[in-house]
Write an enzyme that holds these catalytic residues in place. Structure first.
Site, short mmCIF file in Angstrom:
data_model
loop_
_atom_site.label_atom_id
_atom_site.label_comp_id
_atom_site.label_asym_id
_atom_site.label_seq_id
_atom_site.Cartn_x
_atom_site.Cartn_y
_atom_site.Cartn_z
N ILE A 151 0.86 -1.17 0.00
CA ILE A 151 0.00 0.00 0.00
C ILE A 151 0.91 1.23 0.00
CG2 ILE A 151 -1.85 1.24 1.15
CD1 ILE A 151 -2.59 -1.59 0.09
N LYS A 152 0.70 2.10 -0.98
CA LYS A 152 1.57 3.27 -1.13
C LYS A 152 1.05 4.42 -0.28
CE LYS A 152 3.44 4.46 -5.11
NZ LYS A 152 3.57 4.82 -6.54
#
Length: 386
Positions: free
Chosen positions: A138-139
């Site tokens: 997850i960025k």
């Protein structure tokens, strides 16, 4: 044997900074994985926006189906992006099982949450839970709020790709958040070996802005000073990155992390982002061949990957070379009036705005198509038989 395989043997993974339904459905992504060309994929709102705008794959038919069911633009965006990321993660699953540091794909939290710690944590946990795959990052952006969220996410066992990093302060804050998050996870009895992270450090954008500032100074400088300023062009991005790699080595050789490593913790690898060359006067592999080294990733656009495959070389652990020169370059820039740390703050602020704009434009495009589909007679809808 491909050049990316040579890079991998030196400890660097070549990733592709692009994803689309077409790439997945035509077998292009699977082929690149099987050939050892790429070991991961990154995405962002701009990348998805371009793919959806061009309808690369079956986006139109999915959009039509969801519009007919009454879905709003965000729900359609959410479905399309998660679907591509899940499919990509599944294609990388075998590579990831063989070596857990490989086979990763990234999905970014909504850009509008860049300055919202609580919102970022909620959205990251939502995406991680829905995707439910061990090889999805997850960025999260490295804004102050994002950094606090990163510690909490790592402490919850969520693997994170930290993005929009441009200077040493960004890097140090992120590395500290990662190590602190691991300590939190260890205190809860979590499995440190299951948590991964990469720190996405942008390269070419630094040169683009510094070169612009240098050009302005050159235009105003007396003749005798122009050459010295001109000699600094095209050097800030690599110098900045090489010094940050030294910060990486220091952070993950420190006693605090070594104690966590003994419990299974993994280093947070630097990921060189924005590595496509923007200035045609520079080598098309300037930000690739000069940043090879252990425990790193280089994510590159299609054009740069093709250049690497066509005429790239693997000259060695170049990220470890010229470090003293890199420090002198940064010092010379500062003496000339350009503080790369300040440049990094400006670039991060600009990056947040640009990604938010890309997301807004993407949702607007989806909304326009959604409204048209919803208004169309049933038999005229895209992908719907008459």
């Amino acid at each position: 044997m491909t050049i990316p395989v040579d890079y991998r043997r030196r400890g660097q993974a070549v990733w592709l900074d692009s994803i689309s339904s077409k790439m997945i459905r035509t077998g292009q992504l699977a082929s690149r994985i099987a050939s050892g060309t790429i070991y991961g994929v990154t995405s962002n709102p701009t990348i998805f926006g371009q793919a959806i705008e061009r309808n690369e794959g079956d986006y139109e038919s999915v959009l039509a189906r969801m519009a007919a069911a009454g879905a709003d633009a965000f729900a359609i965006y959410d479905e399309l992006t998660r679907r591509d990321i899940a499919a990509g993660a599944d294609l990388f699953a075998g590579l990831h099982r063989a070596n857990p540091v490989d086979g990763w794909i990234s999905l970014e939290v909504l850009p509008g949450l860049a300055h919202d710690e609580e919102g970022t944590v909620r959205e990251a946990l939502r995406l991680s839970g829905l995707l439910a795959r061990p090889n999805v990052f997850i960025k999260v952006p490295s804004t102050p709020e994002g950094v606090r969220a990163i510690r909490r996410l790592i402490g919850s066992g969520v693997s994170v790709n930290v993005t929009l990093m441009f200077n040493r302060k960004h890097y140090r804050d992120v590395a500290n958040a990662y190590v602190s998050g691991l300590s939190d996870l260890a205190a809860r009895g979590g499995d440190l070996s299951k948590v991964h992270s990469v720190a996405s450090f942008f390269v070419s954008r630094v040169d683009s802005l510094v070169d612009k500032l240098l050009d302005e100074m050159i235009a105003a400088a007396p003749g005798v000073g122009k050459a010295a300023l001109d000699a600094l062009k095209g050097k800030a991005g690599l110098a900045n990155s090489k010094v940050v790699y030294q910060d990486f080595l220091a952070a993950f050789e420190a006693p605090e992390f070594r104690a966590l490593a003994a419990k299974g913790a993994r280093v947070q690898r630097p990921l060189w982002a924005s590595t496509g060359t923007k200035n045609p006067a520079y080598s098309d592999l300037l930000y690739v061949e000069n940043l090879i080294g252990p425990d790193t990733v280089n994510t590159m656009p299609e054009k740069t990957l093709e250049a690497l495959l066509d005429h790239g070389t693997c000259p060695g652990d170049t990220v470890l070379e010229g470090v003293d020169e890199a420090r002198r370059t940064l010092a010379a820039l500062k003496a000339a009036g350009i503080d790369v740390e300040a440049v990094g703050e400006r670039l991060q602020a600009d990056g947040v705005v640009l990604f938010s704009k890309s997301y807004d434009e993407l949702v607007a495009t989806i909304e326009k198509r959604r409204a048209a589909e919803a208004a169309a007679p049933k038999g005229a809808r895209a992908g719907v038989a008459g």
